[in-house]
Motif scaffolding. Structure first.
Motif, PDB file in Angstrom:
ATOM      1  N   GLN A   1       0.839  -1.182   0.000  1.00 32.65           N
ATOM      2  CA  GLN A   1       0.000   0.000   0.000  1.00 32.65           C
ATOM      3  C   GLN A   1       0.878   1.237   0.000  1.00 32.65           C
ATOM      4  OE1 GLN A   1      -3.192   0.135   2.955  1.00 32.65           O
ATOM      5  NE2 GLN A   1      -2.825  -2.015   3.355  1.00 32.65           N
TER       6      GLN A   1
ATOM      7  N   LEU B   1      -4.896  14.488  -2.375  1.00 34.33           N
ATOM      8  CA  LEU B   1      -6.292  14.920  -2.362  1.00 34.33           C
ATOM      9  C   LEU B   1      -7.065  14.151  -1.310  1.00 34.33           C
ATOM     10  CD1 LEU B   1      -5.341  14.178  -5.564  1.00 34.33           C
ATOM     11  CD2 LEU B   1      -7.291  15.630  -5.997  1.00 34.33           C
TER      12      LEU B   1
ATOM     13  N   TYR C   1     -11.030  12.838  -0.675  1.00 35.23           N
ATOM     14  CA  TYR C   1     -12.342  12.625  -1.244  1.00 35.23           C
ATOM     15  C   TYR C   1     -13.279  12.176  -0.130  1.00 35.23           C
ATOM     16  CZ  TYR C   1     -10.739  12.799  -6.097  1.00 35.23           C
ATOM     17  OH  TYR C   1     -10.236  13.205  -7.301  1.00 35.23           O
TER      18      TYR C   1
ATOM     19  N   LYS D   1     -17.027  10.256   0.599  1.00 29.13           N
ATOM     20  CA  LYS D   1     -17.960   9.340  -0.071  1.00 29.13           C
ATOM     21  C   LYS D   1     -19.119   8.995   0.848  1.00 29.13           C
ATOM     22  CE  LYS D   1     -18.317   4.912  -2.420  1.00 29.13           C
ATOM     23  NZ  LYS D   1     -19.553   4.588  -1.712  1.00 29.13           N
TER      24      LYS D   1
ATOM     25  N   PRO E   1     -17.173   8.799  -4.944  1.00 31.03           N
ATOM     26  CA  PRO E   1     -16.382   9.764  -4.170  1.00 31.03           C
ATOM     27  C   PRO E   1     -16.495  11.157  -4.783  1.00 31.03           C
ATOM     28  CG  PRO E   1     -15.086   7.806  -4.706  1.00 31.03           C
ATOM     29  CD  PRO E   1     -16.326   7.727  -5.516  1.00 31.03           C
TER      30      PRO E   1
ATOM     31  N   PHE F   1     -14.726  15.093  -4.678  1.00 30.87           N
ATOM     32  CA  PHE F   1     -13.514  15.823  -4.298  1.00 30.87           C
ATOM     33  C   PHE F   1     -13.809  16.803  -3.168  1.00 30.87           C
ATOM     34  CE2 PHE F   1      -9.593  17.932  -4.563  1.00 30.87           C
ATOM     35  CZ  PHE F   1      -9.828  19.297  -4.590  1.00 30.87           C
TER      36      PHE F   1
ATOM     37  N   PHE G   1     -11.481   9.332   1.796  1.00 32.93           N
ATOM     38  CA  PHE G   1     -10.353   8.684   1.136  1.00 32.93           C
ATOM     39  C   PHE G   1      -9.241   9.703   0.908  1.00 32.93           C
ATOM     40  CE2 PHE G   1     -12.037   4.564   0.052  1.00 32.93           C
ATOM     41  CZ  PHE G   1     -13.397   4.747  -0.042  1.00 32.93           C
TER      42      PHE G   1
ATOM     43  N   PHE H   1      -0.906  11.250  -6.222  1.00 38.00           N
ATOM     44  CA  PHE H   1      -0.425  10.888  -7.555  1.00 38.00           C
ATOM     45  C   PHE H   1       0.813  11.680  -7.933  1.00 38.00           C
ATOM     46  CE2 PHE H   1      -1.491  14.573 -10.128  1.00 38.00           C
ATOM     47  CZ  PHE H   1      -2.560  15.157  -9.503  1.00 38.00           C
ATOM     48  N   ASN H   2       1.501  11.157  -8.936  1.00 41.51           N
ATOM     49  CA  ASN H   2       2.552  11.902  -9.635  1.00 41.51           C
ATOM     50  C   ASN H   2       1.928  12.399 -10.921  1.00 41.51           C
ATOM     51  OD1 ASN H   2       4.371  10.980  -7.730  1.00 41.51           O
ATOM     52  ND2 ASN H   2       4.823   9.160  -8.918  1.00 41.51           N
TER      53      ASN H   2
ATOM     54  N   ASN I   1      -1.149   7.411 -12.476  1.00 37.61           N
ATOM     55  CA  ASN I   1      -2.469   7.153 -11.920  1.00 37.61           C
ATOM     56  C   ASN I   1      -2.564   7.526 -10.449  1.00 37.61           C
ATOM     57  OD1 ASN I   1      -3.805   6.106 -14.206  1.00 37.61           O
ATOM     58  ND2 ASN I   1      -2.686   4.188 -13.963  1.00 37.61           N
ATOM     59  N   PHE I   2      -3.796   7.803 -10.047  1.00 43.13           N
ATOM     60  CA  PHE I   2      -4.066   8.063  -8.642  1.00 43.13           C
ATOM     61  C   PHE I   2      -3.897   6.781  -7.838  1.00 43.13           C
ATOM     62  CE2 PHE I   2      -6.741  12.085  -8.172  1.00 43.13           C
ATOM     63  CZ  PHE I   2      -6.254  12.657  -9.310  1.00 43.13           C
TER      64      PHE I   2
ATOM     65  N   PHE J   1      -5.235   5.414  -4.112  1.00 45.43           N
ATOM     66  CA  PHE J   1      -6.155   5.728  -3.018  1.00 45.43           C
ATOM     67  C   PHE J   1      -5.814   4.936  -1.773  1.00 45.43           C
ATOM     68  CE2 PHE J   1      -9.642   8.353  -4.622  1.00 45.43           C
ATOM     69  CZ  PHE J   1      -9.388   8.344  -5.973  1.00 45.43           C
TER      70      PHE J   1
ATOM     71  N   PRO K   1      -7.389   3.227   1.882  1.00 47.88           N
ATOM     72  CA  PRO K   1      -8.560   2.375   2.103  1.00 47.88           C
ATOM     73  C   PRO K   1      -9.756   3.112   2.689  1.00 47.88           C
ATOM     74  CG  PRO K   1      -6.952   1.993   3.807  1.00 47.88           C
ATOM     75  CD  PRO K   1      -6.312   2.942   2.836  1.00 47.88           C
TER      76      PRO K   1
ATOM     77  N   TYR L   1     -12.359   2.275 -12.006  1.00 48.43           N
ATOM     78  CA  TYR L   1     -11.845   1.819 -10.733  1.00 48.43           C
ATOM     79  C   TYR L   1     -12.709   0.659 -10.246  1.00 48.43           C
ATOM     80  CZ  TYR L   1      -9.039   6.057 -10.006  1.00 48.43           C
ATOM     81  OH  TYR L   1      -8.114   7.064 -10.104  1.00 48.43           O
TER      82      TYR L   1
ATOM     83  N   LYS M   1     -12.763  -5.070   0.527  1.00 47.40           N
ATOM     84  CA  LYS M   1     -12.059  -4.370   1.602  1.00 47.40           C
ATOM     85  C   LYS M   1     -12.123  -2.870   1.423  1.00 47.40           C
ATOM     86  CE  LYS M   1      -8.869  -8.155   2.483  1.00 47.40           C
ATOM     87  NZ  LYS M   1      -7.453  -8.607   2.487  1.00 47.40           N
ATOM     88  N   LYS M   2     -12.907  -2.431   0.458  1.00 49.38           N
ATOM     89  CA  LYS M   2     -13.175  -1.009   0.219  1.00 49.38           C
ATOM     90  C   LYS M   2     -12.005  -0.260  -0.414  1.00 49.38           C
ATOM     91  CE  LYS M   2     -17.199  -1.612   1.906  1.00 49.38           C
ATOM     92  NZ  LYS M   2     -18.332  -1.818   0.974  1.00 49.38           N
ATOM     93  N   PHE M   3     -10.983  -0.979  -0.880  1.00 53.54           N
ATOM     94  CA  PHE M   3      -9.909  -0.291  -1.600  1.00 53.54           C
ATOM     95  C   PHE M   3     -10.408   0.105  -2.986  1.00 53.54           C
ATOM     96  CE2 PHE M   3      -6.003  -0.432   0.747  1.00 53.54           C
ATOM     97  CZ  PHE M   3      -6.219  -1.413   1.689  1.00 53.54           C
ATOM     98  N   LEU M   4     -10.071   1.334  -3.370  1.00 54.87           N
ATOM     99  CA  LEU M   4     -10.351   1.808  -4.726  1.00 54.87           C
ATOM    100  C   LEU M   4      -9.095   1.592  -5.551  1.00 54.87           C
ATOM    101  CD1 LEU M   4     -12.224   5.216  -4.384  1.00 54.87           C
ATOM    102  CD2 LEU M   4     -12.860   3.374  -5.926  1.00 54.87           C
TER     103      LEU M   4
ATOM    104  N   ARG N   1      -4.502  13.799 -17.848  1.00 57.59           N
ATOM    105  CA  ARG N   1      -4.138  12.559 -17.183  1.00 57.59           C
ATOM    106  C   ARG N   1      -3.209  12.846 -16.011  1.00 57.59           C
ATOM    107  NH1 ARG N   1      -0.218   8.167 -18.552  1.00 57.59           N
ATOM    108  NH2 ARG N   1      -0.741   6.541 -17.071  1.00 57.59           N
ATOM    109  N   GLY N   2      -3.692  12.510 -14.827  1.00 60.43           N
ATOM    110  CA  GLY N   2      -2.866  12.554 -13.632  1.00 60.43           C
ATOM    111  C   GLY N   2      -2.589  13.932 -13.085  1.00 60.43           C
TER     112      GLY N   2
ATOM    113  N   THR O   1      -8.082  17.024 -10.658  1.00 63.20           N
ATOM    114  CA  THR O   1      -9.051  16.313  -9.829  1.00 63.20           C
ATOM    115  C   THR O   1      -9.883  15.379 -10.684  1.00 63.20           C
ATOM    116  OG1 THR O   1      -9.160  18.234  -8.406  1.00 63.20           O
ATOM    117  CG2 THR O   1     -10.947  16.642  -8.231  1.00 63.20           C
ATOM    118  N   GLN O   2     -10.154  14.224 -10.165  1.00 62.36           N
ATOM    119  CA  GLN O   2     -11.024  13.276 -10.855  1.00 62.36           C
ATOM    120  C   GLN O   2     -12.443  13.400 -10.325  1.00 62.36           C
ATOM    121  OE1 GLN O   2      -9.451   9.321 -10.708  1.00 62.36           O
ATOM    122  NE2 GLN O   2      -7.529   9.898 -11.667  1.00 62.36           N
TER     123      GLN O   2
ATOM    124  N   PHE P   1     -16.030  11.502 -10.067  1.00 61.60           N
ATOM    125  CA  PHE P   1     -16.474  10.120 -10.082  1.00 61.60           C
ATOM    126  C   PHE P   1     -17.954   9.992 -10.419  1.00 61.60           C
ATOM    127  CE2 PHE P   1     -13.074   7.403  -8.471  1.00 61.60           C
ATOM    128  CZ  PHE P   1     -12.144   8.349  -8.116  1.00 61.60           C
TER     129      PHE P   1
END
Lengths: 111, 113
Positions: free
Chosen positions: A2, A34, A36, A38, A44, A46, A89, A93-94, A98-99, A101, A103, B35, B40-43, B97-98, B101-102, B104
């Motif tokens: 992780q 960031l 988030y 939910k 989620p 922002f 959450f 990222f770089n 990719n982001f 997250f 848990p 995603y 286990k709630k991991f995204l 990309r990257g 903010t994303q 959802f």
């Protein structure tokens, strides 16, 4: 493996008090962080972000603090309100990557 | 005026079936993502798609295939569904990309029986 960790799965706080949610990361190359929020059965949304070149960013009741040497960031919510009850959450990222997250931490604000 | 929408919201299906989940964004963003939120709630990122460039996460089985008819849509097709595919799948988009903010979608809850 992780890269982003939120070690507290849940947190309960009285309404009006401060909520502090913590996040630790392992990759010192992350450019941006960031938070988030939910709600159940929703995606989620922002909340607030911080660049790796800053140590604090504030937006209303929400403040994010970044401690790069400790690879730690935290989200402060003050005063906490019942509507803040949600899963939070942490993400990182770089640029161009990719982001990643964490848990999530479930916050319950008790009236 | 939903920014990122997904259909269906719930999907219950039998093992071995093939199914698709659709995603549309009306934000004019260049990049879209899928995603998976596991038990286990991991995204976890599955795919990102930016201006015809598809980035595939190597841990995603090749039963999963994204399809992008245009910049505003990124659909997810899943072949030969397995019990372990049961999860919530979120679509997201960002301006670049990257670097942004994303945003959802509401998620698609897939249950494989």
């Amino acid at each position: 493996d992780q890269q982003v960790k939120q070690n507290s799965p849940s947190l309960s706080v009285q309404e009006g008090r401060i909520s502090i949610l913590n996040c630790d990361y392992t990759n010192s190359m992350f450019d941006y962080f960031l938070w988030y929020k939910k709600y159940p059965a929703e995606g989620p949304t922002f909340l607030i972000s911080i660049s790796s070149i800053k140590d604090k960013n504030e937006d209303g009741r929400f403040t994010v603090f970044l401690n790069k040497s400790a690879k730690h960031l935290s989200l402060h919510i003050v005063p906490s309100q019942p509507g803040d009850s949600a899963v939070y959450f942490c993400a990182a990222f770089n640029y161009g990557q990719n982001f990643v997250f964490g848990p999530g931490t479930r916050l319950s604000v008790l009236p | 005026d939903t920014a990122v929408s997904q259909t269906p919201k719930y999907l219950v299906t039998q093992m071995g079936n093939d199914k698709s989940i659709k995603c549309e964004q009306n934000l004019g963003h260049d990049t879209m993502y899928w995603y998976k939120q596991d038990s286990k709630k991991f995204l976890k990122i599955m795919f990102s798609y930016n201006n015809k460039e598809l980035i595939i996460n190597e841990t995603v089985p090749n039963r999963f295939s994204p399809k992008s008819p245009d910049k505003a849509h990124l659909n997810l097709h899943i072949n030969s569904l397995e019990l372990g595919d049961s999860a919530v799948y979120f679509c997201a988009s960002s301006q670049a990309r990257g670097g942004e903010t994303q945003y959802f979608g509401p998620g698609t809850r897939l249950l494989v029986l």
